[in-house]
Design an enzyme around this catalytic site. Sequence first.
Site, PDB file in Angstrom:
ATOM      1  CG  HIS A   9     -18.087 -36.683   7.464  1.00 61.45           C
ATOM      2  ND1 HIS A   9     -18.927 -35.944   6.649  1.00 61.45           N
ATOM      3  CD2 HIS A   9     -18.291 -36.245   8.722  1.00 61.45           C
ATOM      4  CE1 HIS A   9     -19.601 -35.082   7.389  1.00 61.45           C
ATOM      5  NE2 HIS A   9     -19.239 -35.248   8.650  1.00 61.45           N
ATOM      6  CG  HIS A  38     -18.792 -37.901  12.694  1.00 62.86           C
ATOM      7  ND1 HIS A  38     -17.417 -37.803  12.765  1.00 62.86           N
ATOM      8  CD2 HIS A  38     -19.231 -36.752  12.141  1.00 62.86           C
ATOM      9  CE1 HIS A  38     -17.046 -36.628  12.274  1.00 62.86           C
ATOM     10  NE2 HIS A  38     -18.133 -35.979  11.885  1.00 62.86           N
TER      11      HIS A  38
END
Length: 168
Positions: free
Chosen positions: A74, A89
């Site tokens: 992620h 992110h």
Amino acid sequence: MGVFDFLKGKGNEPKDKNAVLTNPVNGKVVPIDEVDDPVFSQKMMGDGFGVVPSDGDIFSPGSGKVVSVFPTQHAVGLELDNGVEVLVHIGIDTVELEGGPFDTLVKEGDTVTAETKISTVDLEGLKAAGKENTVIVVFTNMDQVDNYDLSTTGETQKGAEIGTVSSK
């Protein structure tokens, strides 16, 4: 310059302290304080920006190297050529998905540019999991940042110049 400066790492500073930031994904660029996550919007991890993506192709926000790839895919950590550390992110609270809708395309040590696709994300998969899809770009070593300027917000194409960050 002192005789022993080489022992302190002197002389290894980046040649250019300024780095151009580009939009890493097609979508709406927003200041970090508008990101719907208090850890990021209150700049607890550093300053930066968010992009509400219109597609799932994520590129590097500048030139540098990959320093970390999270096992959950992620997020990717980068160090820009000027020494500023950047965390890309993908989504909010997406670590909980344990890699699910992500495919990281780079590995630690890779050199990247704004043309390097670093990851893909299934936006429908994020939506089905009840997660927001904002891509957050944050500078994690703010003590080394001299100046940051986000000059462009709103709907912007991937690769468009949106600001600058300079190192001390």
